[in-house]
Design a protein around this motif. Structure first.
Motif, PDB file in Angstrom:
ATOM      1  N   LYS A 194       0.843  -1.196   0.000  1.00 21.95           N
ATOM      2  CA  LYS A 194       0.000   0.000   0.000  1.00 21.95           C
ATOM      3  C   LYS A 194       0.882   1.251   0.000  1.00 21.95           C
ATOM      4  N   PRO A 195       0.648   2.154  -0.939  1.00 20.76           N
ATOM      5  CA  PRO A 195       1.538   3.296  -1.091  1.00 20.76           C
ATOM      6  C   PRO A 195       1.310   4.407  -0.060  1.00 20.76           C
ATOM      7  N   PHE A 196       0.167   4.403   0.590  1.00 22.04           N
ATOM      8  CA  PHE A 196      -0.207   5.551   1.432  1.00 22.04           C
ATOM      9  C   PHE A 196      -0.252   5.109   2.887  1.00 22.04           C
ATOM     10  N   GLN A 197       0.381   5.895   3.739  1.00 24.98           N
ATOM     11  CA  GLN A 197       0.386   5.588   5.159  1.00 24.98           C
ATOM     12  C   GLN A 197      -1.038   5.602   5.736  1.00 24.98           C
ATOM     13  N   GLY A 198      -1.881   6.455   5.183  1.00 24.65           N
ATOM     14  CA  GLY A 198      -3.245   6.572   5.716  1.00 24.65           C
ATOM     15  C   GLY A 198      -3.327   7.748   6.655  1.00 24.65           C
ATOM     16  N   PHE A 199      -4.546   8.125   6.986  1.00 24.97           N
ATOM     17  CA  PHE A 199      -4.724   9.244   7.905  1.00 24.97           C
ATOM     18  C   PHE A 199      -4.472   8.769   9.329  1.00 24.97           C
ATOM     19  N   SER A 200      -3.881   9.648  10.121  1.00 26.97           N
ATOM     20  CA  SER A 200      -3.585   9.316  11.515  1.00 26.97           C
ATOM     21  C   SER A 200      -4.864   8.907  12.230  1.00 26.97           C
ATOM     22  N   PRO A 201      -4.787   7.964  13.175  1.00 28.75           N
ATOM     23  CA  PRO A 201      -5.979   7.565  13.931  1.00 28.75           C
ATOM     24  C   PRO A 201      -6.648   8.738  14.645  1.00 28.75           C
ATOM     25  N   ALA A 202      -5.910   9.838  14.805  1.00 28.03           N
ATOM     26  CA  ALA A 202      -6.525  11.001  15.444  1.00 28.03           C
ATOM     27  C   ALA A 202      -7.581  11.633  14.551  1.00 28.03           C
ATOM     28  N   THR A 203      -7.436  11.430  13.226  1.00 28.08           N
ATOM     29  CA  THR A 203      -8.322  12.109  12.275  1.00 28.08           C
ATOM     30  C   THR A 203      -9.783  11.826  12.554  1.00 28.08           C
ATOM     31  N   LYS A 204     -10.089  10.584  12.966  1.00 29.86           N
ATOM     32  CA  LYS A 204     -11.497  10.222  13.132  1.00 29.86           C
ATOM     33  C   LYS A 204     -12.172  11.049  14.223  1.00 29.86           C
ATOM     34  N   GLY A 238      -8.597   5.063  10.921  1.00 27.70           N
ATOM     35  CA  GLY A 238      -8.191   6.429  10.633  1.00 27.70           C
ATOM     36  C   GLY A 238      -9.323   7.426  10.543  1.00 27.70           C
ATOM     37  N   LEU A 239     -10.467   7.013   9.985  1.00 27.51           N
ATOM     38  CA  LEU A 239     -11.447   8.001   9.572  1.00 27.51           C
ATOM     39  C   LEU A 239     -12.837   7.857  10.191  1.00 27.51           C
ATOM     40  N   CYS A 240     -13.229   6.639  10.556  1.00 24.26           N
ATOM     41  CA  CYS A 240     -14.636   6.420  10.909  1.00 24.26           C
ATOM     42  C   CYS A 240     -15.030   7.163  12.193  1.00 24.26           C
ATOM     43  N   GLU A 274       1.705  -8.243  16.363  1.00 31.01           N
ATOM     44  CA  GLU A 274       1.512  -8.459  14.934  1.00 31.01           C
ATOM     45  C   GLU A 274       0.109  -8.963  14.608  1.00 31.01           C
ATOM     46  N   LEU A 275      -0.501  -9.613  15.576  1.00 33.65           N
ATOM     47  CA  LEU A 275      -1.816 -10.196  15.326  1.00 33.65           C
ATOM     48  C   LEU A 275      -2.921  -9.180  15.425  1.00 33.65           C
ATOM     49  N   CYS A 276      -2.645  -8.121  16.183  1.00 30.95           N
ATOM     50  CA  CYS A 276      -3.741  -7.220  16.546  1.00 30.95           C
ATOM     51  C   CYS A 276      -4.076  -6.304  15.383  1.00 30.95           C
ATOM     52  N   PRO A 277      -5.337  -6.299  14.942  1.00 32.16           N
ATOM     53  CA  PRO A 277      -5.714  -5.422  13.841  1.00 32.16           C
ATOM     54  C   PRO A 277      -5.767  -3.959  14.276  1.00 32.16           C
ATOM     55  N   GLU A 278      -5.619  -3.703  15.544  1.00 28.22           N
ATOM     56  CA  GLU A 278      -5.761  -2.342  16.072  1.00 28.22           C
ATOM     57  C   GLU A 278      -4.559  -2.092  16.990  1.00 28.22           C
ATOM     58  N   PRO A 279      -3.369  -1.828  16.403  1.00 27.79           N
ATOM     59  CA  PRO A 279      -2.128  -1.819  17.183  1.00 27.79           C
ATOM     60  C   PRO A 279      -2.170  -0.915  18.414  1.00 27.79           C
ATOM     61  N   ASN A 280      -3.021   0.120  18.397  1.00 30.78           N
ATOM     62  CA  ASN A 280      -3.145   0.953  19.587  1.00 30.78           C
ATOM     63  C   ASN A 280      -3.612   0.145  20.791  1.00 30.78           C
ATOM     64  N   ALA A 281      -4.444  -0.860  20.532  1.00 29.09           N
ATOM     65  CA  ALA A 281      -5.069  -1.595  21.625  1.00 29.09           C
ATOM     66  C   ALA A 281      -4.082  -2.497  22.326  1.00 29.09           C
ATOM     67  N   ILE A 282      -3.249  -3.139  21.532  1.00 31.42           N
ATOM     68  CA  ILE A 282      -2.355  -4.141  22.091  1.00 31.42           C
ATOM     69  C   ILE A 282      -1.274  -3.494  22.934  1.00 31.42           C
TER      70      ILE A 282
END
Lengths: 244, 267
Positions: free
Chosen positions: B111-121, B186-188, B220-228
């Motif tokens: 994926k070429p784009f880092q994405g919006f920071s999780p703060a964006t949401k 990032g966005l929701c 590595e398993l966690c889909p939400e790295p902030n949580a782990i």
């Protein structure tokens, strides 16, 4: 898993007793209220507000019974579709994005299926948000729109045929829709039976539009706001005052 | 990815909820009537998307009791089970976007784009709550991709239009081939709202080393790295956790488990 998210290293060797302090990426309460962020919020709010104000002010959708005024209705409605499910005739549809009607809101296409004016008004009962006004208890008081004879040129009644189909379909026959007789000027000895709609009784249910026998209907339910005229207060209708 | 009992449970739950909505919309069974924005369960229990209810209230200055009750019930529910349990267990868009991410990994997409920071949401959430106050239009609910998806799936075929699928398809591509931090993280704005609820929710994923080993590669398993990070640092997940149970499925034993939230422990 990306290794690039700020502040986190997710090397395989990281274990629970890693002593390196990691900060969750994202946001702290203090970090949220910096000047730059506030500016961003203000700019974003302004941009989205402009988009909001650019939304169509008035759609020509026929709304279910009891619907609040259009601008209030589209925001009070939570787009849950419970009115759609409650309608025993499947009259109510849900607007798609790009259709010109506020997406997710319920509407009626009378030419396909009109409102059959159930006396218990199940759609109003089903509405959880009050977008369909609970104050509506008599379906005859509903104002989904206003029927208008939009094309006198194609209405066959005005050509001198006896049609009366819309008149006979009207649930408030004789009140919301009447037939006015006048001499057919072409023959001089026949009558024209003109369908005339009365806005004080018409609920906008759309049965006339549904039933019109033309290939394309000449009578349509439109929204009241853009349909009704307003007589200047300086006019004195003497003969109506006499009748009182 | 370990496909353990939690993985199957939450996928089954999400599909069951969606299935009940579809069946109730298209048959005479009134089990779960409505959609994720608002529904009536078994003809008695109302549910309302609390964020949607807030927008409607801010735009129009009122809301009928049923919708308010539904929003309170839903909020109370997620105060117990964890705010973003909705994201992991119920959200229909998450089903689609998780599939996009799975495909992305399968095909080794860079994926070429880092994405919006999780703060964006959070900013998006604030904006969509302020705008209705200013303009009296609850604009986000017209274009909320979660709503667009479930409206199309549950009531689709009634209305005709491809714009819904274009919007969902765009997000699918964004998740599949564009951004490493995708829509949900990032966005929701609903994810943001639920994360805030999760800050005080009762149930969390906890870790206890005395019960067994915690693998080093758990992040590595966690889909939400902030949580782990919460697990690693404080032995209890942060409110970013979607309660997906991937880490629990992985350890197999009982060293990581769903439980009552602990007070933050400083290491």
């Amino acid at each position: 898993m990306p290794k690039t998210t700020a502040g986190i290293s997710k090397e395989p060797g990281n274990s629970a007793d890693n002593k390196v302090r990691r900060k969750p990426e994202g946001i702290s309460r203090r970090g949220f209220l910096t000047a730059g962020n506030l500016l961003g919020i203000v700019a974003g709010t302004a941009a989205v507000s402009l988009i909001s104000l650019g939304q169509p002010k008035r759609s020509y959708a026929q709304r279910p019974p009891g619907a609040l005024a259009e601008m209030k209705f589209i925001s009070r409605c939570i787009k849950c579709g419970q009115c759609i499910r409650s309608c025993p005739y499947d009259s109510i549809l849900m607007a798609e994005p790009g259709s010109g009607i506020a997406p997710g809101t319920p509407y009626i296409v009378s030419r396909k299926i009109p409102c059959y004016m159930c006396p218990d008004i199940p759609c109003v009962a089903a509405c959880p948000s009050g977008a369909l006004d609970k104050g509506l208890t008599d379906i005859n008081e509903s104002r989904m729109g206003l029927a208008v004879l939009t094309d006198r040129e194609t209405c066959i009644a005005l050509k001198g045929f006896r049609c009366e189909v819309c008149y006979n379909a009207c649930p408030l026959i004789g009140k919301a829709l009447t037939l006015e007789y006048w001499v057919n000027p072409r023959t001089g000895k026949h009558s024209i039976f003109e369908p005339v709609i009365h806005s004080d009784a018409c609920t906008g249910c759309g049965k006339c539009e549904h039933t019109c026998i033309l290939d394309k209907t000449a009578i349509k339910v439109l929204d009241i706001a853009s349909t009704k005229g307003l007589l200047g207060s300086h006019y004195r209708i003497g003969w109506e005052r006499e009748r009182l | 990815m370990t496909y353990g009992k939690w993985w199957f449970s939450r996928r089954a739950t999400a599909l069951l909820v969606l299935g009940l909505f579809i069946v109730s919309a298209r048959s005479d069974y009134n089990i779960l009537v409505g959609n994720y924005s608002g529904s009536l369960f078994l003809g008695v229990i109302p549910t309302t998307d609390p964020l949607s209810a807030l927008q409607s209230f801010f735009a129009t200055g009122g809301l009928y009791t049923t919708a308010v009750n539904g929003a309170v019930l839903v909020t109370a529910f997620y105060l117990i089970v964890g705010g973003r349990a909705f994201c992991g267990w119920v959200c229909p868009l998450a089903l689609v976007l998780d599939f996009a991410n799975w495909l992305s990994k399968k095909f080794h997409i860079r994926k070429p784009f880092q994405g919006f920071s999780p703060a964006t949401k959070y900013y998006i959430m604030v904006i969509i709550l302020i705008v209705p106050i200013i303009t009296a239009v609850a604009i986000y609910e017209f274009y909320n991709p979660i709503s667009i998806l479930h409206r199309a799936v549950i009531f689709g075929g009634i209305g005709v239009g491809m714009v819904s699928w274009l919007i969902v398809g765009t997000l699918f591509l964004y998740e599949f081939a564009v951004a490493r931090i995708g829509w949900c993280r990032g966005l929701c704005p609903l994810a943001a709202f639920l994360t805030l609820i999760g800050k005080v929710s009762l149930i969390r994923v906890n870790a206890d080393e005395s019960r067994g080993e915690i693998p080093g590669n758990i992040a590595e398993l966690c889909p939400e790295p902030n949580a782990i990070i919460g697990i690693i640092d404080n032995r209890t997940a942060t409110s970013d956790c979607t309660m997906c149970g991937a880490c629990i499925d992985r350890v197999g034993g009982s060293s990581i488990f769903f439980g009552i939230r602990r007070k933050k422990q400083k290491l």
